[in-house]
Design an enzyme around this catalytic site. Sequence first.
Site, PDB file in Angstrom:
ATOM      1  N   TYR A 146      -1.671  -0.693  11.053  1.00 22.80           N
ATOM      2  CA  TYR A 146      -1.883  -1.210   9.726  1.00 22.80           C
ATOM      3  C   TYR A 146      -0.809  -0.852   8.798  1.00 22.80           C
ATOM      4  O   TYR A 146       0.080  -1.728   8.211  1.00 22.80           O
ATOM      5  CB  TYR A 146      -3.152  -0.659   8.691  1.00 22.80           C
ATOM      6  CG  TYR A 146      -3.160  -1.075   7.342  1.00 22.80           C
ATOM      7  CD1 TYR A 146      -2.956  -2.464   7.091  1.00 22.80           C
ATOM      8  CD2 TYR A 146      -3.367  -0.054   6.450  1.00 22.80           C
ATOM      9  CE1 TYR A 146      -3.022  -2.627   5.548  1.00 22.80           C
ATOM     10  CE2 TYR A 146      -3.071  -0.318   5.330  1.00 22.80           C
ATOM     11  CZ  TYR A 146      -3.053  -1.532   4.595  1.00 22.80           C
ATOM     12  OH  TYR A 146      -3.052  -2.049   3.492  1.00 22.80           O
ATOM     13  N   THR A 183       0.795  -1.266   0.072  1.00 17.39           N
ATOM     14  CA  THR A 183       0.039  -0.067  -0.105  1.00 17.39           C
ATOM     15  C   THR A 183       0.955   1.139  -0.111  1.00 17.39           C
ATOM     16  O   THR A 183       2.070   1.434   0.517  1.00 17.39           O
ATOM     17  CB  THR A 183      -1.142   0.156   1.189  1.00 17.39           C
ATOM     18  OG1 THR A 183      -1.416   1.268   1.271  1.00 17.39           O
ATOM     19  CG2 THR A 183       0.084  -0.240   2.680  1.00 17.39           C
ATOM     20  N   ASP A 184       0.322   2.332  -0.378  1.00 21.25           N
ATOM     21  CA  ASP A 184       0.877   3.319  -0.627  1.00 21.25           C
ATOM     22  C   ASP A 184       1.132   4.178   0.942  1.00 21.25           C
ATOM     23  O   ASP A 184       1.696   5.189   1.113  1.00 21.25           O
ATOM     24  CB  ASP A 184       0.444   4.589  -1.341  1.00 21.25           C
ATOM     25  CG  ASP A 184      -1.101   4.989  -1.200  1.00 21.25           C
ATOM     26  OD1 ASP A 184      -1.646   4.350  -0.096  1.00 21.25           O
ATOM     27  OD2 ASP A 184      -1.597   5.847  -1.850  1.00 21.25           O
ATOM     28  N   GLU A 185       0.332   3.677   2.020  1.00 19.16           N
ATOM     29  CA  GLU A 185       0.158   4.152   3.359  1.00 19.16           C
ATOM     30  C   GLU A 185       1.686   3.904   3.938  1.00 19.16           C
ATOM     31  O   GLU A 185       1.810   4.590   5.123  1.00 19.16           O
ATOM     32  CB  GLU A 185      -1.071   3.436   3.963  1.00 19.16           C
ATOM     33  CG  GLU A 185      -2.281   3.836   3.452  1.00 19.16           C
ATOM     34  CD  GLU A 185      -3.391   3.415   4.548  1.00 19.16           C
ATOM     35  OE1 GLU A 185      -3.232   3.635   5.427  1.00 19.16           O
ATOM     36  OE2 GLU A 185      -4.387   3.085   3.905  1.00 19.16           O
ATOM     37  N   LYS A 228       2.326  -3.264   7.140  1.00 19.55           N
ATOM     38  CA  LYS A 228       2.704  -3.548   5.889  1.00 19.55           C
ATOM     39  C   LYS A 228       4.016  -2.979   5.410  1.00 19.55           C
ATOM     40  O   LYS A 228       4.704  -3.724   4.334  1.00 19.55           O
ATOM     41  CB  LYS A 228       1.585  -2.720   5.051  1.00 19.55           C
ATOM     42  CG  LYS A 228       0.260  -3.526   5.007  1.00 19.55           C
ATOM     43  CD  LYS A 228       0.317  -4.755   4.652  1.00 19.55           C
ATOM     44  CE  LYS A 228       0.536  -4.786   3.026  1.00 19.55           C
ATOM     45  NZ  LYS A 228       0.255  -6.101   2.396  1.00 19.55           N
TER      46      LYS A 228
END
Length: 346
Positions: free
Chosen positions: A155, A130-132, A159
Amino acid sequence: MKLIVTGGAGFIGSAVVRLAVARGHEVVNLDALTYAACLENVASVADSPLYSFEQADIRDRAALDRILATHQPGAIMHLAAESHVDRSIDGPGDFIETNITGTYNLLEAARAYWVGQGKPEGFRFHHISTDEVFGSLGDTGQFTEDTPYDPRSPYSASKAASDHLVRAWAETYGLPVVLTNCSNNYGPYHFPEKLVPVVILRALAGQPIPVYGEGLNVRDWLYVEDHADALLTVLERGQLGRSYNIGGENEASNIDLVHKICAILDDKRPGPGAYADQITFVADRPGHDLRYAIDPTRMREELNWRPSVTLDQGLERTVQWYLDNEPWWRALQDRHGVGERLGTKA
């Protein structure tokens, strides 16, 4: 190619499974069938001779070894993950166990299998992230593949850790990997606790449509079927050891997105009043990142890939899908925590 897709009964994973089967790949769907999974997501390919299903948890190393030995895939696409930020705030342990320990188990199982097969040149381990992991942007700028990691939720931290593990296994053990980091997905089969389906289903039910803070958080929205196409492109043509940022080239603030959905519903299923009148601003999520935006240059220049669906097109398709598939989402609304306000325990 014969693929194992982890998390193939989830939102993005099922889109990958459907598209891969449609393109003639043999697909093994490996899924633990936790609360956000639904085998109805892959019902359209379930009877295909190219499709098979294995219920297993990526935290179960023995099961992974058995499945790899049985099916002998040419590639693994790793999408299985706990992914809802609000749930990670309330219960981070599941995210640590699945996203970090589970990825470790899968990497070790994949490495043992790859070595045991004589290190076949065409084997790929594709890790989907993810870009998060990159943190939060201000009003300007975009995430590139070289942006330093700065995760801010349980989260995104889990990741980020899994991304680091994948890179370490490539460098230390030579495992042939590719990585991708995507922007916010939306589209058919999106689990009902995420923003886009929440807006649609709350609107249809005549309930308040919750918007965090003032709705000014900005995301780059990627139609899930575009994402599945991009993932298969990276798997087939991406450079080993390289990461690719996949974006929709569709930035919008949350409040603008909600208004777009309401306007589509006004047209498709008119109610007694404008659906936008149901918008209700609620207390913001702890640590809510202000803005994410993807620089898609590498995907465009190296792999000649760009998204094909604009935000307006994708939202129209998504709203229509939910209107046409009420039995699917009705069955999921009774699952644990769906419809509740999560992410407040901080």
